[in-house]
Write a protein that holds these residues in place. Structure first.
Motif, PDB file in Angstrom:
ATOM      1  N   GLY A   1      54.562  76.668  40.293  1.00 47.12           N
ATOM      2  CA  GLY A   1      54.711  77.323  41.576  1.00 47.12           C
ATOM      3  C   GLY A   1      56.031  77.017  42.253  1.00 47.12           C
ATOM      4  N   GLU A   2      56.455  75.758  42.213  1.00 41.48           N
ATOM      5  CA  GLU A   2      57.717  75.390  42.845  1.00 41.48           C
ATOM      6  C   GLU A   2      58.899  76.049  42.156  1.00 41.48           C
ATOM      7  OE1 GLU A   2      56.964  70.844  44.273  1.00 41.48           O
ATOM      8  OE2 GLU A   2      56.657  71.323  42.160  1.00 41.48           O
ATOM      9  N   ALA A   3      58.865  76.108  40.832  1.00 40.90           N
ATOM     10  CA  ALA A   3      59.975  76.722  40.091  1.00 40.90           C
ATOM     11  C   ALA A   3      60.100  78.206  40.422  1.00 40.90           C
ATOM     12  CB  ALA A   3      59.763  76.531  38.590  1.00 40.90           C
ATOM     13  N   LEU A   4      58.966  78.906  40.523  1.00 34.31           N
ATOM     14  CA  LEU A   4      59.026  80.330  40.857  1.00 34.31           C
ATOM     15  C   LEU A   4      59.542  80.526  42.279  1.00 34.31           C
ATOM     16  CD1 LEU A   4      58.614  83.269  40.364  1.00 34.31           C
ATOM     17  CD2 LEU A   4      56.150  82.964  40.662  1.00 34.31           C
ATOM     18  N   SER A   5      59.117  79.676  43.212  1.00 29.73           N
ATOM     19  CA  SER A   5      59.580  79.791  44.583  1.00 29.73           C
ATOM     20  C   SER A   5      61.086  79.574  44.670  1.00 29.73           C
ATOM     21  CB  SER A   5      58.847  78.776  45.474  1.00 29.73           C
ATOM     22  OG  SER A   5      59.222  78.933  46.826  1.00 29.73           O
ATOM     23  N   ARG A   6      61.599  78.571  43.964  1.00 34.22           N
ATOM     24  CA  ARG A   6      63.041  78.322  43.995  1.00 34.22           C
ATOM     25  C   ARG A   6      63.817  79.465  43.356  1.00 34.22           C
ATOM     26  NH1 ARG A   6      61.334  72.811  42.437  1.00 34.22           N
ATOM     27  NH2 ARG A   6      61.293  71.581  44.355  1.00 34.22           N
ATOM     28  N   HIS A   7      63.256  80.049  42.309  1.00 36.80           N
ATOM     29  CA  HIS A   7      63.932  81.168  41.641  1.00 36.80           C
ATOM     30  C   HIS A   7      64.018  82.387  42.552  1.00 36.80           C
ATOM     31  CE1 HIS A   7      65.173  84.048  38.650  1.00 36.80           C
ATOM     32  NE2 HIS A   7      64.040  84.722  38.757  1.00 36.80           N
ATOM     33  N   TRP A   8      62.923  82.711  43.229  1.00 42.47           N
ATOM     34  CA  TRP A   8      62.899  83.908  44.064  1.00 42.47           C
ATOM     35  C   TRP A   8      63.505  83.679  45.451  1.00 42.47           C
ATOM     36  CZ3 TRP A   8      57.311  86.234  43.124  1.00 42.47           C
ATOM     37  CH2 TRP A   8      57.358  87.093  42.007  1.00 42.47           C
ATOM     38  N   PHE A   9      63.302  82.480  46.026  1.00 40.13           N
ATOM     39  CA  PHE A   9      63.637  82.289  47.441  1.00 40.13           C
ATOM     40  C   PHE A   9      64.566  81.108  47.712  1.00 40.13           C
ATOM     41  CE2 PHE A   9      59.392  84.230  47.129  1.00 40.13           C
ATOM     42  CZ  PHE A   9      59.687  85.459  47.700  1.00 40.13           C
ATOM     43  N   GLY A  10      64.930  80.348  46.676  1.00 43.00           N
ATOM     44  CA  GLY A  10      65.916  79.289  46.843  1.00 43.00           C
ATOM     45  C   GLY A  10      65.368  77.947  47.261  1.00 43.00           C
TER      46      GLY A  10
ATOM     47  N   HIS B   1      51.323  77.116  55.544  1.00 41.29           N
ATOM     48  CA  HIS B   1      52.620  77.275  56.222  1.00 41.29           C
ATOM     49  C   HIS B   1      52.804  78.688  56.771  1.00 41.29           C
ATOM     50  CE1 HIS B   1      54.237  73.436  54.500  1.00 41.29           C
ATOM     51  NE2 HIS B   1      53.306  73.693  53.609  1.00 41.29           N
ATOM     52  N   HIS B   2      51.794  79.554  56.605  1.00 44.68           N
ATOM     53  CA  HIS B   2      51.939  80.951  57.025  1.00 44.68           C
ATOM     54  C   HIS B   2      50.692  81.457  57.751  1.00 44.68           C
ATOM     55  CE1 HIS B   2      55.829  81.784  55.096  1.00 44.68           C
ATOM     56  NE2 HIS B   2      55.453  80.849  54.245  1.00 44.68           N
TER      57      HIS B   2
ATOM     58  N   LEU C   1      50.530  77.283  39.590  1.00 37.40           N
ATOM     59  CA  LEU C   1      50.902  78.413  40.431  1.00 37.40           C
ATOM     60  C   LEU C   1      49.777  78.775  41.400  1.00 37.40           C
ATOM     61  CD1 LEU C   1      52.923  80.643  41.148  1.00 37.40           C
ATOM     62  CD2 LEU C   1      52.011  81.978  39.218  1.00 37.40           C
ATOM     63  N   TRP C   2      48.524  78.797  40.924  1.00 39.94           N
ATOM     64  CA  TRP C   2      47.394  79.143  41.790  1.00 39.94           C
ATOM     65  C   TRP C   2      47.317  78.208  42.977  1.00 39.94           C
ATOM     66  CZ3 TRP C   2      42.442  76.455  42.264  1.00 39.94           C
ATOM     67  CH2 TRP C   2      41.525  77.147  43.083  1.00 39.94           C
ATOM     68  N   TYR C   3      47.441  76.894  42.741  1.00 43.68           N
ATOM     69  CA  TYR C   3      47.346  75.932  43.838  1.00 43.68           C
ATOM     70  C   TYR C   3      48.519  76.101  44.790  1.00 43.68           C
ATOM     71  CZ  TYR C   3      46.593  71.623  46.396  1.00 43.68           C
ATOM     72  OH  TYR C   3      46.358  70.717  47.402  1.00 43.68           O
ATOM     73  N   TYR C   4      49.712  76.277  44.260  1.00 40.97           N
ATOM     74  CA  TYR C   4      50.895  76.423  45.104  1.00 40.97           C
ATOM     75  C   TYR C   4      50.744  77.623  46.044  1.00 40.97           C
ATOM     76  CZ  TYR C   4      55.755  76.848  46.554  1.00 40.97           C
ATOM     77  OH  TYR C   4      56.896  76.930  47.314  1.00 40.97           O
TER      78      TYR C   4
ATOM     79  N   PRO D   1      57.045  71.728  50.795  1.00 42.08           N
ATOM     80  CA  PRO D   1      56.909  70.327  50.384  1.00 42.08           C
ATOM     81  C   PRO D   1      55.563  70.048  49.738  1.00 42.08           C
ATOM     82  CG  PRO D   1      56.685  70.560  52.767  1.00 42.08           C
ATOM     83  CD  PRO D   1      57.119  71.892  52.252  1.00 42.08           C
ATOM     84  N   ARG D   2      55.559  69.041  48.903  1.00 41.75           N
ATOM     85  CA  ARG D   2      54.309  68.584  48.294  1.00 41.75           C
ATOM     86  C   ARG D   2      53.355  68.077  49.383  1.00 41.75           C
ATOM     87  NH1 ARG D   2      54.336  67.079  42.691  1.00 41.75           N
ATOM     88  NH2 ARG D   2      55.792  68.491  41.639  1.00 41.75           N
ATOM     89  N   ASN D   3      52.041  68.205  49.122  1.00 40.32           N
ATOM     90  CA  ASN D   3      51.052  67.571  49.987  1.00 40.32           C
ATOM     91  C   ASN D   3      50.516  66.329  49.286  1.00 40.32           C
ATOM     92  OD1 ASN D   3      49.234  68.508  48.073  1.00 40.32           O
ATOM     93  ND2 ASN D   3      48.366  70.104  49.389  1.00 40.32           N
ATOM     94  N   ALA D   4      49.593  65.649  49.928  1.00 41.68           N
ATOM     95  CA  ALA D   4      49.100  64.380  49.382  1.00 41.68           C
ATOM     96  C   ALA D   4      48.458  64.560  48.011  1.00 41.68           C
ATOM     97  CB  ALA D   4      48.100  63.754  50.357  1.00 41.68           C
ATOM     98  N   ALA D   5      47.791  65.687  47.785  1.00 40.27           N
ATOM     99  CA  ALA D   5      47.075  65.891  46.522  1.00 40.27           C
ATOM    100  C   ALA D   5      48.005  66.156  45.350  1.00 40.27           C
ATOM    101  CB  ALA D   5      46.089  67.058  46.676  1.00 40.27           C
ATOM    102  N   THR D   6      49.240  66.587  45.600  1.00 39.29           N
ATOM    103  CA  THR D   6      50.141  66.964  44.503  1.00 39.29           C
ATOM    104  C   THR D   6      51.317  66.017  44.347  1.00 39.29           C
ATOM    105  OG1 THR D   6      51.335  68.465  46.005  1.00 39.29           O
ATOM    106  CG2 THR D   6      49.562  69.418  44.685  1.00 39.29           C
TER     107      THR D   6
END
Length: 492
Positions: free
Chosen positions: A370-379, A406-407, A396-399, A383-388
């Motif tokens: 999930g983080e890699a896709l977000s950085r690729h699309w949106f830069g 946040h939304h 990706l599903w959890y992200y 942030p990580r939460n306690a569980a991750t």
């Protein structure tokens, strides 16, 4: 901890040219490398799944929207190939539904190709109702629903939504026959063809103007739709030859509804029900088979008459109701299978919907982080939460669920782009869809708008006035023996 998996293959497109008639489930991005120790990864995902059990307050969407989302999912996807915990051969996974928003789950192949769905006494009307309950779906002698997709009988709320679209079509057909060709029909259309088209267009307008705004952040949705109109792609970095039904959508993004699902509701008339009846003293909601319940959909969708009455869904977020972490219809665990790479599942693990989703994402389809896709699309990435904190890879599903925190309880940039992008692209690239008729005013519009609450309000007000002889013919299906569930599809 940063996620490195999948970053080298960011621009990888589908292995085949996309076609809206293609039933294969493909990938937007290459799979990440197989995990070195499936059993250890299962344990890691199990800990993450157990952290997801929590109560949640009211989200922005009405409670019925989650179940309309389930209905929509049944219209466009069915993966009968991949199995829990086993590495999926993505190129061999075939979508058993037509990847178009055409309501083939309601119409089957139409009156000629799927006659079992239609009344013989009143040509081209869809069957609806039984002698025991005139608000139930029509059924054969074995109690099997006479509908285009048997999954829409899996709980009473989805069955009630299916019933609303059957009512909508029958009302439109009746009005077309009564009002004549000049009112609703286009050149050369039969009354039934016009009613099918108009029902689809009402449904598609609901998706664009009611369902997506209920669950997708407003700014994200605006960006996706603007990009689709300008370029035909939901995002500038969306692969040009992307599959119409990506695994990133079916396996991860569209499963956001598991987090928004209420498992206890008021169904009307002072009655309350539990989805499964497991952790509650409430009786379970009726599943497959004849329905005695009458679901008051005005408690699930806001109507013009009662704009604030509907119960609220849970917000999009990284938590699930506890009942979904102990599914009552799953019996026993699963042994390890070295041939397929599946680790051993205990019964408790097999019963957890959260763990099933995480394992399907991480071990089965090996989706991009999930983080890699977000950085690729949106830069950047949230942030990580306690569980991750300790994970090397955030599924990706959890992200996508975590973005909801946040939304405002809605899908954020990654989840919203995948959900609105796939659904919007299906409509844009279907030349017969309402996307290409932006000037069309829904036949049953209220002040130019048509949402799910409008449909409920109109159908409930108009249905009792349907001529008695027509309604009687719909509730007396002449179906003998077993019902053939694998009906021809409308788009074939």
């Amino acid at each position: 901890m940063p996620c490195h998996h999948g970053t080298a293959a960011m621009n990888a497109a589908s292995r085949h040219a996309a076609s809206i008639t293609d039933r294969r489930i493909g990938l937007l991005f290459d799979q990440v490398a197989p995990v070195a120790d499936p059993a250890a990864t299962l344990a890691e995902m199990d800990a993450l799944a157990r952290s997801m059990e929590d109560t949640a307050g009211a989200g922005p969407a009405s409670a019925g929207m989650t179940y309309f989302g389930q209905f929509l999912d049944h219209d466009v996807t069915l993966d009968a190939t991949s199995a829990l915990g086993e590495l999926a051969n993505v190129d061999a996974v075939v979508n058993q539904r037509t990847p178009t928003l055409d309501l083939d789950c309601v119409f089957g192949g139409g009156p000629e190709a799927s006659p079992l769905l239609y009344a013989s006494g009143s040509p081209h009307y869809l069957l609806f109702g039984t002698h025991a309950n005139d608000q139930d779906l029509a059924r054969n002698p074995d109690g099997v629903a006479a509908i285009g997709d048997p999954r829409n009988d899996e709980n009473a709320v989805v069955a009630a939504i299916q019933g609303q679209f059957i009512k909508l079509y029958n009302l439109l057909l009746h009005d077309i026959v009564e009002l004549g060709t000049g009112e609703f029909q286009e050149a050369g259309e039969s009354p039934s063809a016009a009613a099918i088209r108009l029902t689809r267009w009402h449904y598609q307008r609901i998706i664009l103007e009611d369902f997506l705004p209920a669950f997708v952040d407003e700014g994200v949705l605006s960006d996706v739709m603007s990009s689709l109109r300008a370029t035909g792609r939901p995002h500038a970095k969306w692969p040009e030859k992307a599959p119409y039904m990506p695994a990133e959508f079916t396996v991860a993004a569209y499963r956001f509804g598991h987090g928004t699902a209420l498992t206890e509701f008021d169904i009307g008339g002072g009655a309350k029900r539990s989805l499964f009846g497991t952790s509650s003293a409430l009786p379970a909601l009726e599943a497959f088979g004849p329905k005695d319940l009458r679901i008051d959909l005005k408690l699930f969708f806001n109507t013009p008459e009662a704009p604030t009455r509907a119960q609220k869904a849970r917000p999009v977020g990284p938590t699930l109701d506890g009942d979904l972490l102990s599914l009552p219809f799953v019996d026993g665990g699963l042994p390890a299978d070295p041939a397929t790479g599946r680790p051993a599942f205990t019964e408790a693990q097999a019963k957890s919907l959260a763990l099933r989703n995480l394992v399907r994402d991480r071990l089965g389809f090996r989706l991009i982080c999930g983080e890699a896709l977000s950085r690729h699309w949106f830069g950047d990435a949230i942030p990580r939460n306690a569980a991750t904190q300790g994970l090397s890879h955030v599924p990706l599903w959890y992200y996508i669920l975590q973005e909801g925190d946040h939304h405002g309880g809605k899908l954020g940039p990654v989840g919203g782009t995948l959900v609105a992008g796939v659904i919007g692209r299906l409509l844009r690239d279907d030349p017969s869809s309402v996307w290409h008729r932006p000037d069309w005013v829904p036949t049953y519009a209220v002040n130019g708008k048509f949402a799910l609450g409008h449909m409920v309000d109109r159908c409930e007000a108009r249905w009792p006035s349907m001529p008695a002889e027509i309604r009687a013919s719909l509730t007396s299906p002449k179906i003998h023996g077993g019902f053939v569930a694998d009906l021809p599809r409308a788009a074939e």
